[in-house]
Design a protein around this motif. Structure first.
Motif, PDB file in Angstrom:
ATOM      1  N   ARG A  47     -37.796  43.261  38.158  1.00 15.65           N
ATOM      2  CA  ARG A  47     -38.212  44.712  38.253  1.00 15.65           C
ATOM      3  C   ARG A  47     -39.129  45.295  36.752  1.00 15.65           C
ATOM      4  O   ARG A  47     -40.128  46.727  37.090  1.00 15.65           O
ATOM      5  CB  ARG A  47     -37.413  45.554  39.072  1.00 15.65           C
ATOM      6  CG  ARG A  47     -37.158  47.040  39.030  1.00 15.65           C
ATOM      7  CD  ARG A  47     -37.632  47.564  40.470  1.00 15.65           C
ATOM      8  NE  ARG A  47     -38.084  49.002  41.038  1.00 15.65           N
ATOM      9  CZ  ARG A  47     -38.713  49.471  41.419  1.00 15.65           C
ATOM     10  NH1 ARG A  47     -39.759  49.192  41.204  1.00 15.65           N
ATOM     11  NH2 ARG A  47     -38.993  51.032  41.887  1.00 15.65           N
ATOM     12  N   GLU A  93     -31.241  51.133  43.504  1.00 12.16           N
ATOM     13  CA  GLU A  93     -31.890  51.011  45.138  1.00 12.16           C
ATOM     14  C   GLU A  93     -32.510  49.570  44.771  1.00 12.16           C
ATOM     15  O   GLU A  93     -32.301  48.882  46.192  1.00 12.16           O
ATOM     16  CB  GLU A  93     -32.419  52.148  45.582  1.00 12.16           C
ATOM     17  CG  GLU A  93     -32.796  51.816  47.195  1.00 12.16           C
ATOM     18  CD  GLU A  93     -33.013  52.410  47.538  1.00 12.16           C
ATOM     19  OE1 GLU A  93     -34.268  52.449  48.385  1.00 12.16           O
ATOM     20  OE2 GLU A  93     -32.512  54.111  47.517  1.00 12.16           O
ATOM     21  N   VAL A  94     -33.418  49.642  44.456  1.00 10.62           N
ATOM     22  CA  VAL A  94     -34.034  48.602  44.241  1.00 10.62           C
ATOM     23  C   VAL A  94     -33.884  46.871  44.510  1.00 10.62           C
ATOM     24  O   VAL A  94     -33.598  46.019  44.414  1.00 10.62           O
ATOM     25  CB  VAL A  94     -35.880  49.013  43.589  1.00 10.62           C
ATOM     26  CG1 VAL A  94     -37.023  47.698  43.812  1.00 10.62           C
ATOM     27  CG2 VAL A  94     -36.521  50.522  44.129  1.00 10.62           C
ATOM     28  N   SER A  97     -31.184  46.167  45.952  1.00  9.47           N
ATOM     29  CA  SER A  97     -31.993  45.405  47.161  1.00  9.47           C
ATOM     30  C   SER A  97     -32.907  44.154  47.134  1.00  9.47           C
ATOM     31  O   SER A  97     -32.678  42.871  47.904  1.00  9.47           O
ATOM     32  CB  SER A  97     -33.275  46.338  47.887  1.00  9.47           C
ATOM     33  OG  SER A  97     -33.897  45.499  48.542  1.00  9.47           O
ATOM     34  N   TRP A  98     -33.324  44.243  45.254  1.00  6.69           N
ATOM     35  CA  TRP A  98     -34.124  42.311  45.383  1.00  6.69           C
ATOM     36  C   TRP A  98     -32.698  41.541  45.013  1.00  6.69           C
ATOM     37  O   TRP A  98     -32.471  40.630  45.166  1.00  6.69           O
ATOM     38  CB  TRP A  98     -34.418  43.296  44.507  1.00  6.69           C
ATOM     39  CG  TRP A  98     -36.344  43.127  43.933  1.00  6.69           C
ATOM     40  CD1 TRP A  98     -36.431  43.989  45.251  1.00  6.69           C
ATOM     41  CD2 TRP A  98     -36.759  43.961  43.517  1.00  6.69           C
ATOM     42  NE1 TRP A  98     -37.914  44.490  44.373  1.00  6.69           N
ATOM     43  CE2 TRP A  98     -37.536  44.372  43.996  1.00  6.69           C
ATOM     44  CE3 TRP A  98     -37.228  43.033  41.774  1.00  6.69           C
ATOM     45  CZ2 TRP A  98     -39.367  44.659  43.351  1.00  6.69           C
ATOM     46  CZ3 TRP A  98     -38.381  43.268  41.898  1.00  6.69           C
ATOM     47  CH2 TRP A  98     -39.390  43.717  42.107  1.00  6.69           C
ATOM     48  N   LEU A 158     -34.812  46.338  52.623  1.00  4.85           N
ATOM     49  CA  LEU A 158     -35.620  48.039  52.161  1.00  4.85           C
ATOM     50  C   LEU A 158     -36.459  47.926  51.387  1.00  4.85           C
ATOM     51  O   LEU A 158     -37.229  49.375  50.895  1.00  4.85           O
ATOM     52  CB  LEU A 158     -34.266  48.768  51.334  1.00  4.85           C
ATOM     53  CG  LEU A 158     -32.822  49.206  52.062  1.00  4.85           C
ATOM     54  CD1 LEU A 158     -31.898  50.147  50.783  1.00  4.85           C
ATOM     55  CD2 LEU A 158     -33.376  50.353  52.636  1.00  4.85           C
ATOM     56  N   HIS A 159     -36.648  47.175  50.177  1.00  7.55           N
ATOM     57  CA  HIS A 159     -37.576  47.098  48.597  1.00  7.55           C
ATOM     58  C   HIS A 159     -38.214  45.149  49.125  1.00  7.55           C
ATOM     59  O   HIS A 159     -38.394  44.658  47.862  1.00  7.55           O
ATOM     60  CB  HIS A 159     -36.933  47.416  47.695  1.00  7.55           C
ATOM     61  CG  HIS A 159     -36.567  48.593  47.964  1.00  7.55           C
ATOM     62  ND1 HIS A 159     -38.083  49.411  48.118  1.00  7.55           N
ATOM     63  CD2 HIS A 159     -35.885  49.124  48.013  1.00  7.55           C
ATOM     64  CE1 HIS A 159     -37.263  50.916  48.010  1.00  7.55           C
ATOM     65  NE2 HIS A 159     -35.196  51.023  48.084  1.00  7.55           N
ATOM     66  N   GLN A 160     -37.803  44.780  50.329  1.00  4.32           N
ATOM     67  CA  GLN A 160     -37.591  43.013  50.259  1.00  4.32           C
ATOM     68  C   GLN A 160     -39.193  42.712  50.000  1.00  4.32           C
ATOM     69  O   GLN A 160     -39.554  41.743  49.793  1.00  4.32           O
ATOM     70  CB  GLN A 160     -37.487  42.224  51.493  1.00  4.32           C
ATOM     71  CG  GLN A 160     -37.735  40.136  51.417  1.00  4.32           C
ATOM     72  CD  GLN A 160     -37.409  40.208  52.683  1.00  4.32           C
ATOM     73  OE1 GLN A 160     -36.384  40.931  53.996  1.00  4.32           O
ATOM     74  NE2 GLN A 160     -36.562  38.898  52.235  1.00  4.32           N
ATOM     75  N   ASP A 161     -40.449  43.064  50.395  1.00  6.84           N
ATOM     76  CA  ASP A 161     -41.653  43.391  50.214  1.00  6.84           C
ATOM     77  C   ASP A 161     -42.191  43.536  48.980  1.00  6.84           C
ATOM     78  O   ASP A 161     -42.665  42.306  48.343  1.00  6.84           O
ATOM     79  CB  ASP A 161     -42.237  43.984  51.466  1.00  6.84           C
ATOM     80  CG  ASP A 161     -42.584  43.570  52.844  1.00  6.84           C
ATOM     81  OD1 ASP A 161     -41.817  42.487  52.938  1.00  6.84           O
ATOM     82  OD2 ASP A 161     -42.400  44.785  53.717  1.00  6.84           O
ATOM     83  N   GLN A 162     -41.312  44.159  48.210  1.00  3.18           N
ATOM     84  CA  GLN A 162     -41.397  44.166  47.071  1.00  3.18           C
ATOM     85  C   GLN A 162     -41.492  43.423  46.076  1.00  3.18           C
ATOM     86  O   GLN A 162     -42.065  42.612  45.060  1.00  3.18           O
ATOM     87  CB  GLN A 162     -41.347  45.743  46.762  1.00  3.18           C
ATOM     88  CG  GLN A 162     -41.610  47.533  47.103  1.00  3.18           C
ATOM     89  CD  GLN A 162     -40.697  48.459  46.563  1.00  3.18           C
ATOM     90  OE1 GLN A 162     -39.952  48.090  45.963  1.00  3.18           O
ATOM     91  NE2 GLN A 162     -41.283  50.040  46.210  1.00  3.18           N
ATOM     92  N   ARG A 166     -43.368  40.678  43.905  1.00  3.18           N
ATOM     93  CA  ARG A 166     -44.051  40.529  42.348  1.00  3.18           C
ATOM     94  C   ARG A 166     -43.869  38.904  41.839  1.00  3.18           C
ATOM     95  O   ARG A 166     -43.773  38.139  41.253  1.00  3.18           O
ATOM     96  CB  ARG A 166     -42.388  40.874  42.231  1.00  3.18           C
ATOM     97  CG  ARG A 166     -42.063  40.546  40.704  1.00  3.18           C
ATOM     98  CD  ARG A 166     -42.508  41.501  39.922  1.00  3.18           C
ATOM     99  NE  ARG A 166     -43.117  41.008  37.940  1.00  3.18           N
ATOM    100  CZ  ARG A 166     -42.500  39.858  37.719  1.00  3.18           C
ATOM    101  NH1 ARG A 166     -43.041  38.967  38.342  1.00  3.18           N
ATOM    102  NH2 ARG A 166     -42.258  39.270  36.299  1.00  3.18           N
TER     103      ARG A 166
END
Length: 175
Positions: A47, A93-94, A97-98, A158-162, A166
């Motif tokens: 991140r 949070e990100v 989630s990751w 929550l942030h799997q797509d990000q 990546r």
């Protein structure tokens, strides 16, 4: 400037191990904590891949655990005494989630560790993240809740797509 991710890594790993505690005694707790810390470290390094990214995080702050607490129902357990846990303000949070995504998918975790070679934090050595990428039976047993896909799904989603973006820049989605 603050370019050290250790407060975010420590707080986010602590949040994960409190939300999804170890099953067993002291050894299980230690194994669970190591796995959480490895997942959070990989997630944080992905991140915030450069010292500048980490410094900007230090200036802006990670955002805290509020939404994560709400998603998992932990906010009800906190009651009115949320000030007693100042470390929660350092939860990202990100990153959480990751990390949840990595904990529930060892193949994705291995890809993430390989991707660390692109950043400035690590050489991306798989050996330093063995408990994350190749957990043995004792690791899985100790972190049964922490690695349970159904339990982690609300956090991972929550942030799997990000994370996938990546790890797979420019990928095309097939519907």
């Amino acid at each position: 400037m603050h370019a050290d991710l250790s407060p975010v890594i420590a707080a986010t790993a602590q949040w994960l191990t409190r939300a999804f505690p170890a099953a067993g005694g002291a050894l299980a707790s230690a194994l669970c904590e190591v796995q959480a810390r490895q997942a959070v470290t990989v997630a944080a390094w992905l991140r915030y891949p450069t010292a500048m990214d980490a410094a900007l995080l230090g200036m802006a702050g990670p955002g805290g655990s509020g939404r994560l607490d709400w998603v998992t129902g932990a906010d009800a357990a906190l009651g009115d005494d949320t000030d007693a846990h100042a470390w929660r303000t350092w939860v990202d949070e990100v990153v959480a989630s990751w990390a949840a995504c990595l904990l529930t998918d060892p193949e994705l975790a291995a890809r993430a560790v390989t991707a660390l070679a692109d950043g400035s934090h690590s050489t991306g050595s798989h050996a330093e993240f063995r408990r994350l990428t190749a957990p043995d039976d004792s690791d899985r047993k100790a972190a049964a809740l922490l690695r349970h896909p159904d339990l982690l799904a609300p956090v991972a989603g929550l942030h799997q797509d990000q994370l996938l973006d990546r790890l797979n820049p420019g990928r095309t989605l097939i519907a």
